[in-house]
Motif scaffolding. Structure first.
Motif, PDB file in Angstrom:
ATOM      1  N   UNK A 208     -14.951  -3.243  -0.818  1.00  0.00           N
ATOM      2  CA  UNK A 208     -14.505  -4.484  -0.172  1.00  0.00           C
ATOM      3  C   UNK A 208     -13.007  -4.640  -0.380  1.00  0.00           C
ATOM      4  N   UNK A 209     -12.360  -5.372   0.522  1.00  0.00           N
ATOM      5  CA  UNK A 209     -10.961  -5.755   0.343  1.00  0.00           C
ATOM      6  C   UNK A 209      -9.993  -4.590   0.280  1.00  0.00           C
ATOM      7  N   UNK A 210      -8.906  -4.779  -0.461  1.00  0.00           N
ATOM      8  CA  UNK A 210      -7.854  -3.776  -0.587  1.00  0.00           C
ATOM      9  C   UNK A 210      -7.363  -3.770  -2.036  1.00  0.00           C
ATOM     10  N   UNK A 211      -6.691  -2.685  -2.413  1.00  0.00           N
ATOM     11  CA  UNK A 211      -6.453  -2.429  -3.833  1.00  0.00           C
ATOM     12  C   UNK A 211      -4.972  -2.297  -4.186  1.00  0.00           C
ATOM     13  N   UNK A 212      -4.673  -2.619  -5.430  1.00  0.00           N
ATOM     14  CA  UNK A 212      -3.354  -2.376  -5.991  1.00  0.00           C
ATOM     15  C   UNK A 212      -2.456  -3.598  -6.026  1.00  0.00           C
ATOM     16  N   UNK A 213      -1.621  -3.673  -7.040  1.00  0.00           N
ATOM     17  CA  UNK A 213      -0.604  -4.710  -7.107  1.00  0.00           C
ATOM     18  C   UNK A 213      -1.126  -6.091  -7.439  1.00  0.00           C
ATOM     19  N   UNK A 214      -2.345  -6.160  -7.950  1.00  0.00           N
ATOM     20  CA  UNK A 214      -2.955  -7.456  -8.237  1.00  0.00           C
ATOM     21  C   UNK A 214      -2.124  -8.284  -9.212  1.00  0.00           C
ATOM     22  N   UNK A 215      -1.442  -7.598 -10.135  1.00  0.00           N
ATOM     23  CA  UNK A 215      -0.680  -8.327 -11.149  1.00  0.00           C
ATOM     24  C   UNK A 215       0.493  -9.111 -10.566  1.00  0.00           C
ATOM     25  N   UNK A 216       0.828  -8.861  -9.301  1.00  0.00           N
ATOM     26  CA  UNK A 216       1.860  -9.671  -8.647  1.00  0.00           C
ATOM     27  C   UNK A 216       1.431 -11.140  -8.580  1.00  0.00           C
ATOM     28  N   UNK A 217       0.145 -11.406  -8.774  1.00  0.00           N
ATOM     29  CA  UNK A 217      -0.279 -12.797  -8.804  1.00  0.00           C
ATOM     30  C   UNK A 217      -1.745 -13.018  -8.470  1.00  0.00           C
ATOM     31  N   UNK A 218      -2.317 -12.199  -7.573  1.00  0.00           N
ATOM     32  CA  UNK A 218      -3.648 -12.560  -7.121  1.00  0.00           C
ATOM     33  C   UNK A 218      -4.719 -12.293  -8.178  1.00  0.00           C
ATOM     34  N   UNK A 219      -4.366 -11.594  -9.285  1.00  0.00           N
ATOM     35  CA  UNK A 219      -5.340 -11.375 -10.362  1.00  0.00           C
ATOM     36  C   UNK A 219      -5.785 -12.691 -11.002  1.00  0.00           C
ATOM     37  N   UNK A 220      -4.970 -13.741 -10.852  1.00  0.00           N
ATOM     38  CA  UNK A 220      -5.336 -15.044 -11.416  1.00  0.00           C
ATOM     39  C   UNK A 220      -6.300 -15.808 -10.526  1.00  0.00           C
ATOM     40  N   UNK A 221      -6.290 -15.487  -9.262  1.00  0.00           N
ATOM     41  CA  UNK A 221      -7.096 -16.236  -8.303  1.00  0.00           C
ATOM     42  C   UNK A 221      -7.951 -15.310  -7.453  1.00  0.00           C
TER      43      UNK A 221
ATOM     44  N   UNK B 208      -8.625   4.815   1.723  1.00  0.00           N
ATOM     45  CA  UNK B 208      -8.615   3.794   0.657  1.00  0.00           C
ATOM     46  C   UNK B 208      -7.679   2.656   1.074  1.00  0.00           C
ATOM     47  N   UNK B 209      -8.210   1.442   1.176  1.00  0.00           N
ATOM     48  CA  UNK B 209      -7.382   0.324   1.652  1.00  0.00           C
ATOM     49  C   UNK B 209      -6.374  -0.107   0.585  1.00  0.00           C
ATOM     50  N   UNK B 210      -5.120  -0.061   0.972  1.00  0.00           N
ATOM     51  CA  UNK B 210      -4.040  -0.382   0.036  1.00  0.00           C
ATOM     52  C   UNK B 210      -3.547  -1.795   0.309  1.00  0.00           C
ATOM     53  N   UNK B 211      -3.514  -2.591  -0.734  1.00  0.00           N
ATOM     54  CA  UNK B 211      -3.112  -3.995  -0.580  1.00  0.00           C
ATOM     55  C   UNK B 211      -1.601  -4.081  -0.360  1.00  0.00           C
ATOM     56  N   UNK B 212      -1.170  -5.079   0.407  1.00  0.00           N
ATOM     57  CA  UNK B 212       0.265  -5.255   0.643  1.00  0.00           C
ATOM     58  C   UNK B 212       1.023  -5.498  -0.666  1.00  0.00           C
ATOM     59  N   UNK B 213       0.326  -6.079  -1.669  1.00  0.00           N
ATOM     60  CA  UNK B 213       0.971  -6.269  -2.977  1.00  0.00           C
ATOM     61  C   UNK B 213       1.341  -4.922  -3.606  1.00  0.00           C
ATOM     62  N   UNK B 214       0.519  -3.906  -3.338  1.00  0.00           N
ATOM     63  CA  UNK B 214       0.795  -2.565  -3.883  1.00  0.00           C
ATOM     64  C   UNK B 214       2.029  -1.969  -3.206  1.00  0.00           C
ATOM     65  N   UNK B 215       2.139  -2.207  -1.919  1.00  0.00           N
ATOM     66  CA  UNK B 215       3.305  -1.699  -1.167  1.00  0.00           C
ATOM     67  C   UNK B 215       4.567  -2.386  -1.667  1.00  0.00           C
ATOM     68  N   UNK B 216       4.465  -3.698  -1.825  1.00  0.00           N
ATOM     69  CA  UNK B 216       5.609  -4.476  -2.313  1.00  0.00           C
ATOM     70  C   UNK B 216       6.015  -4.011  -3.719  1.00  0.00           C
TER      71      UNK B 216
END
Lengths: 300, 300
Positions: free
Chosen positions: A157-170, A219-227
């Motif tokens: 489900x969803x996309x992966x990577x870069x969660x610590x940019x903020x979405x890991x809290x929510x 593998x779906x890469x989250x925009x947070x990972x790209x950023x």
């Protein structure tokens, strides 16, 4: 502080039919559920799992519920009630408890969970939040890590990577997705991604005694990972492969079931990233050759 | 340490029929139970609830289970499974976890409880043990604090006072007594004594909106209270009245039911200490006059 804060909590806790007796007796009384019961517990501690100086306490409270909800989703289960344990630093204990509970109540309201009980202490130590979540599997059996067979589709489900940019809290625990999938298909195995896509995938495969052949381009890469890759010195793929705290689901099912769910809207993006194989380990097929991949992520 | 210690735990946990999937998946899978479910949680923290420098870690582990078992007994319920959360100081974390778990396993074996799951963290703080205990009420309803009516008998198990001399670490939760009583009579209200006989009695009465008339001479005083009174400057009765951590049960039932259980061997000493009244508060009758008593004990 305990008595007055408990009085406040009793006032704030909504009455939900699944809990007959909540906070205020020796134990909570929970109505009988249909099917298997599910229980999990996870604690998060200031300085280890979050930093209270950097994060809003309400976000941390929300997260303490969400990480457990994600575990319940990974079992294909419906959450019903939670017990919450707070260990509070002595300074500003009541304020901290109140702010943490704002986030806990928010998650409880969103996902229809009754706060059935808990415990509160003040001590010489950092804020620690422990949540035990109870749920049930209305029909069929729980989704275990060990249920995958050879030649099944692997979906995420969803996309992966870069969660610590903020979405890991929510994070949005995939409770609703789990219910939709349970209606539509037979999920054979599942796990939620807390420590990294590749590491948690490896855990599911190991428990099922199978391996996988991945099409890494899917593998779906989250925009947070790209950023994040712009400054981290790592590629977006590396972030997606190993970052963790995505709280998405990895699921296995027959290819026919996969085709069925991929062809309709289940409310959340689903992607097939490969299939299970009898050869153990993580592999990708490139230019006709198998190349072994190494699982990476956060190990405790 | 988590992975290797979890492997050790998986090896140590007995397979019990009530837990289909224990430690090692996203959540535990617990078989459906008959009747109402019961859930409670209590944490104990070094420096607040115990002193690791003075007490054996195995005793502390046992106690972390026993205090929750006492709550389950006070609901008239049967315990089935536990989830255990440890927050460990970084120094000697594995040794500490192992010793704490010795006591946890001992309590689990004694009371037939499956360790269904848990969480372990190391951090910059004192040892903290959180236990969530699950159980069920096979027939009838749970014993609530609020169920007492006027003119019922008030009974207590065991004897009171001086628990801190040592037995507070190794209480015998009244699980078996609760099962026996459930077969024999209709308990109308119950609470376990953790904060003091008079304080917990007062809580039960307040929830039931009744008072009581006590025959204070019938309150069973533990020999530890007598021993302690020799040096404490307090009477044995004062110790029994307010010490706490006795982990005995206070029970209400009709006088006919009280006579029934008092006339037979239920495995544990039971004493009637008074009866409920419509006049609220704690009262004793002496020389034909009512004298009001003040509840005392440990308030958090």
């Amino acid at each position: 502080m305990e008595q007055s804060f408990l009085a406040y909590l009793r006032g704030r806790c909504r009455n939900l039919p699944q809990v007959t007796v909540g906070i205020g007796d020796d134990a909570a009384v929970i109505e009988p559920v249909v099917g298997q019961q599910i229980a999990c517990t996870d604690q998060i501690i200031d300085g280890v799992d979050f930093l209270s100086a950097e994060h809003a306490l309400a976000d941390i409270g929300y997260k303490s519920m969400a990480i457990n909800l994600s575990d319940v989703a990974a079992m294909g289960a419906v959450p019903t009630s939670a017990l919450v344990t707070l260990a509070l630093p002595k300074t500003n204990a009541t304020r901290i408890a109140g702010e943490v509970y704002e986030g806990i109540f928010e998650a409880a309201t969103t996902f229809g969970i009754a706060i059935a009980g808990g415990d509160i202490s003040t001590y010489e130590g950092p804020l620690a939040i422990g949540v035990t979540l109870l749920g049930h599997v209305p029909t069929g059996g729980a989704w275990l890590r060990s249920g995958a067979s050879v030649d099944e589709a692997i979906l995420v489900s969803g996309a992966f990577g870069g969660s610590l940019a903020g979405r890991h809290l929510r994070p949005i625990p995939r409770i609703e997705l789990a219910s939709r999938l349970r209606e539509l298909v037979d999920v054979t195995a599942a796990i939620d991604v807390s420590d990294g896509l590749s590491l948690d995938l490896d855990r599911l495969l190991a428990k099922s005694d199978v391996g996988c052949e991945l099409n890494v381009d899917t593998i779906p890469i989250h925009e947070d990972a790209i950023e994040m890759s712009k400054t981290s010195g790592r590629t977006p793929f590396q972030h997606a492969w190993s970052d963790g705290e995505d709280f998405e689901l990895i699921l296995t099912m027959s290819q026919a079931d996969a085709n069925k769910v991929l062809s309709q809207d289940v409310g959340v993006r689903l992607s097939q990233i490969g299939k299970t194989t009898s050869r153990t380990g993580l592999w990708k097929l490139e230019n006709g050759r198998h190349e072994r991949l190494s699982p990476q992520g956060f190990t405790h």
